[in-house]
Scaffold this motif. Sequence first.
Motif, PDB file in Angstrom:
ATOM      1  N   LEU A 180     -16.964  20.742  10.299  1.00  0.00           N
ATOM      2  CA  LEU A 180     -17.032  22.155   9.938  1.00  0.00           C
ATOM      3  C   LEU A 180     -15.620  22.759   9.893  1.00  0.00           C
ATOM      4  CD1 LEU A 180     -18.759  24.578   9.246  1.00  0.00           C
ATOM      5  CD2 LEU A 180     -19.140  24.952  11.700  1.00  0.00           C
ATOM      6  N   ARG A 181     -14.772  22.382  10.850  1.00  0.00           N
ATOM      7  CA  ARG A 181     -13.387  22.855  10.849  1.00  0.00           C
ATOM      8  C   ARG A 181     -12.672  22.425   9.577  1.00  0.00           C
ATOM      9  NH1 ARG A 181      -9.052  20.101  11.976  1.00  0.00           N
ATOM     10  NH2 ARG A 181     -10.162  18.460  13.121  1.00  0.00           N
ATOM     11  N   LEU A 182     -12.847  21.161   9.184  1.00  0.00           N
ATOM     12  CA  LEU A 182     -12.197  20.666   7.961  1.00  0.00           C
ATOM     13  C   LEU A 182     -12.696  21.416   6.728  1.00  0.00           C
ATOM     14  CD1 LEU A 182     -12.237  16.807   8.615  1.00  0.00           C
ATOM     15  CD2 LEU A 182     -10.247  18.336   8.680  1.00  0.00           C
ATOM     16  N   ALA A 183     -13.999  21.726   6.700  1.00  0.00           N
ATOM     17  CA  ALA A 183     -14.550  22.476   5.572  1.00  0.00           C
ATOM     18  C   ALA A 183     -13.931  23.865   5.485  1.00  0.00           C
ATOM     19  CB  ALA A 183     -16.065  22.576   5.694  1.00  0.00           C
ATOM     20  N   LEU A 184     -13.768  24.522   6.633  1.00  0.00           N
ATOM     21  CA  LEU A 184     -13.191  25.861   6.637  1.00  0.00           C
ATOM     22  C   LEU A 184     -11.696  25.827   6.315  1.00  0.00           C
ATOM     23  CD1 LEU A 184     -15.113  27.384   9.670  1.00  0.00           C
ATOM     24  CD2 LEU A 184     -15.333  28.027   7.262  1.00  0.00           C
ATOM     25  N   GLU A 185     -11.014  24.772   6.743  1.00  0.00           N
ATOM     26  CA  GLU A 185      -9.602  24.624   6.373  1.00  0.00           C
ATOM     27  C   GLU A 185      -9.458  24.456   4.865  1.00  0.00           C
ATOM     28  OE1 GLU A 185      -8.107  21.356   8.627  1.00  0.00           O
ATOM     29  OE2 GLU A 185      -8.005  22.485  10.517  1.00  0.00           O
ATOM     30  N   LEU A 186     -10.343  23.675   4.268  1.00  0.00           N
ATOM     31  CA  LEU A 186     -10.321  23.498   2.816  1.00  0.00           C
ATOM     32  C   LEU A 186     -10.590  24.828   2.112  1.00  0.00           C
ATOM     33  CD1 LEU A 186     -10.164  21.596   0.364  1.00  0.00           C
ATOM     34  CD2 LEU A 186     -12.617  21.167   0.655  1.00  0.00           C
ATOM     35  N   PHE A 233     -12.040  -1.743   5.408  1.00  0.00           N
ATOM     36  CA  PHE A 233     -12.828  -0.534   5.633  1.00  0.00           C
ATOM     37  C   PHE A 233     -12.387   0.088   6.957  1.00  0.00           C
ATOM     38  CE2 PHE A 233     -15.578  -3.005   2.878  1.00  0.00           C
ATOM     39  CZ  PHE A 233     -16.192  -2.059   2.076  1.00  0.00           C
ATOM     40  N   THR A 234     -12.281   1.413   6.986  1.00  0.00           N
ATOM     41  CA  THR A 234     -12.041   2.115   8.246  1.00  0.00           C
ATOM     42  C   THR A 234     -13.122   3.174   8.431  1.00  0.00           C
ATOM     43  OG1 THR A 234     -10.458   3.569   7.085  1.00  0.00           O
ATOM     44  CG2 THR A 234      -9.554   1.755   8.396  1.00  0.00           C
ATOM     45  N   SER A 235     -13.659   3.254   9.646  1.00  0.00           N
ATOM     46  CA  SER A 235     -14.655   4.262  10.008  1.00  0.00           C
ATOM     47  C   SER A 235     -14.180   4.888  11.310  1.00  0.00           C
ATOM     48  CB  SER A 235     -16.032   3.617  10.184  1.00  0.00           C
ATOM     49  OG  SER A 235     -17.007   4.571  10.559  1.00  0.00           O
ATOM     50  N   LEU A 236     -13.523   6.053  11.202  1.00  0.00           N
ATOM     51  CA  LEU A 236     -12.760   6.612  12.313  1.00  0.00           C
ATOM     52  C   LEU A 236     -13.185   8.046  12.617  1.00  0.00           C
ATOM     53  CD1 LEU A 236      -9.362   5.265  10.948  1.00  0.00           C
ATOM     54  CD2 LEU A 236     -10.701   4.278  12.830  1.00  0.00           C
ATOM     55  N   PRO A 237     -12.781   8.580  13.775  1.00  0.00           N
ATOM     56  CA  PRO A 237     -13.211   9.934  14.141  1.00  0.00           C
ATOM     57  C   PRO A 237     -12.732  11.032  13.195  1.00  0.00           C
ATOM     58  CG  PRO A 237     -12.498   8.743  16.090  1.00  0.00           C
ATOM     59  CD  PRO A 237     -12.118   7.894  14.902  1.00  0.00           C
ATOM     60  N   ALA A 247     -19.365  16.964  14.579  1.00  0.00           N
ATOM     61  CA  ALA A 247     -19.829  17.956  13.607  1.00  0.00           C
ATOM     62  C   ALA A 247     -18.871  19.135  13.542  1.00  0.00           C
ATOM     63  CB  ALA A 247     -21.232  18.431  13.967  1.00  0.00           C
ATOM     64  N   ASN A 248     -18.347  19.533  14.694  1.00  0.00           N
ATOM     65  CA  ASN A 248     -17.387  20.630  14.735  1.00  0.00           C
ATOM     66  C   ASN A 248     -16.129  20.277  13.962  1.00  0.00           C
ATOM     67  OD1 ASN A 248     -16.386  23.249  15.980  1.00  0.00           O
ATOM     68  ND2 ASN A 248     -14.856  21.812  16.739  1.00  0.00           N
ATOM     69  N   LYS A 249     -15.709  19.015  14.058  1.00  0.00           N
ATOM     70  CA  LYS A 249     -14.548  18.563  13.281  1.00  0.00           C
ATOM     71  C   LYS A 249     -14.817  18.706  11.792  1.00  0.00           C
ATOM     72  CE  LYS A 249     -14.370  14.491  12.059  1.00  0.00           C
ATOM     73  NZ  LYS A 249     -14.718  13.658  10.877  1.00  0.00           N
TER      74      LYS A 249
END
Length: 331
Positions: A265-271, A84-88, A261-263
């Motif tokens: 949201l950024r990933l959601a907008l990139e998608l 398992f990995t739980s990373l930033p 959280a900003n990360k």
Amino acid sequence: MRPHGGCGLGRGRSCPFSNERTTMKVGFIGLGTMGQGMALNLCRAGYDLVVHDLNRSSGAPLEEAGATWADSVADLADSADVVFTSLPGPVEMRQIGLGDDGLLGALKSGSTWFDLTTNSPTVVREVHATCREHGVELFDAPVSGGPKGARSGKLAIYVGGDREAFDRLGSVLDAIGDQILYVGEIGAGNTAKLVHNCASMIIRSGIAEVFTMGVKAGVEPAALWHALRQGAIGRARTFDRVGDRYLQEAFDPPSFALALANKDLRLALELADQLDVPMRAARLVREDFKEALERGWGNRDSQTPLLLQNQRAGVKIKLSADEVQAVLDRG
């Protein structure tokens, strides 16, 4: 989506791994606010657990619970059947998986990797392709429920990956979550998680906007919150999540840091950009996140940007914990 009918540890169902827990070696990398709780629950479920984190002291509670410390990612991977990995985020997940002395250089063919990171679906698919070349089964399995859910085992886990492999291997997830949701092929888990988190951020910002209007019109905050909770949307408990942070101006220490959280949201907008989907409301929320980060609030709670709306409206909203509880007690 439906809950996976797997292990159900502590819930009266049999588990196909029940006779293997002492022999199957499980590795866990990333013992932060989320990872530590999940790793402890794997330990308590009886799995033979080996752990690793950049911060050596993070392993102490796990070692006290019976886990073994690994000095490196490669050492952990060399001994583990399931990791398992739980990373930033995506950068760290790719580095842990594909970098020098990473997972894929040491994992045995036939091993399984559950990445619990809120990640980029594109990055997950790229890493998955490399995993297949090494005979490693990768699932993207981001979680929802916060640190409290990680400790209690009350987490939703959105799983993307091969369905047949999931039916065979997914029961181990029941040690860390109570809603194991197979969403689709690899990347689908993170798509669902990004949609969930993006919706949460948009909804909270909308609540702050209308709340400042009501308070500025002269309605006392606790009375307004109670009234909203009893309306058609409020009865779905839409407004409850602002009670512990926003309404109390209680942003430190964070439950979910603004920078993380900003990360998301950024990933959601990139998608959305990749899919040519307009996201006007989410982009307005991102502007508030950027302003909050510029003010140095990255290590405060993800609800901190809601303060910007209060300041723009010239409204002070701050209830005590007792006042919040009194409203909740009213139903």
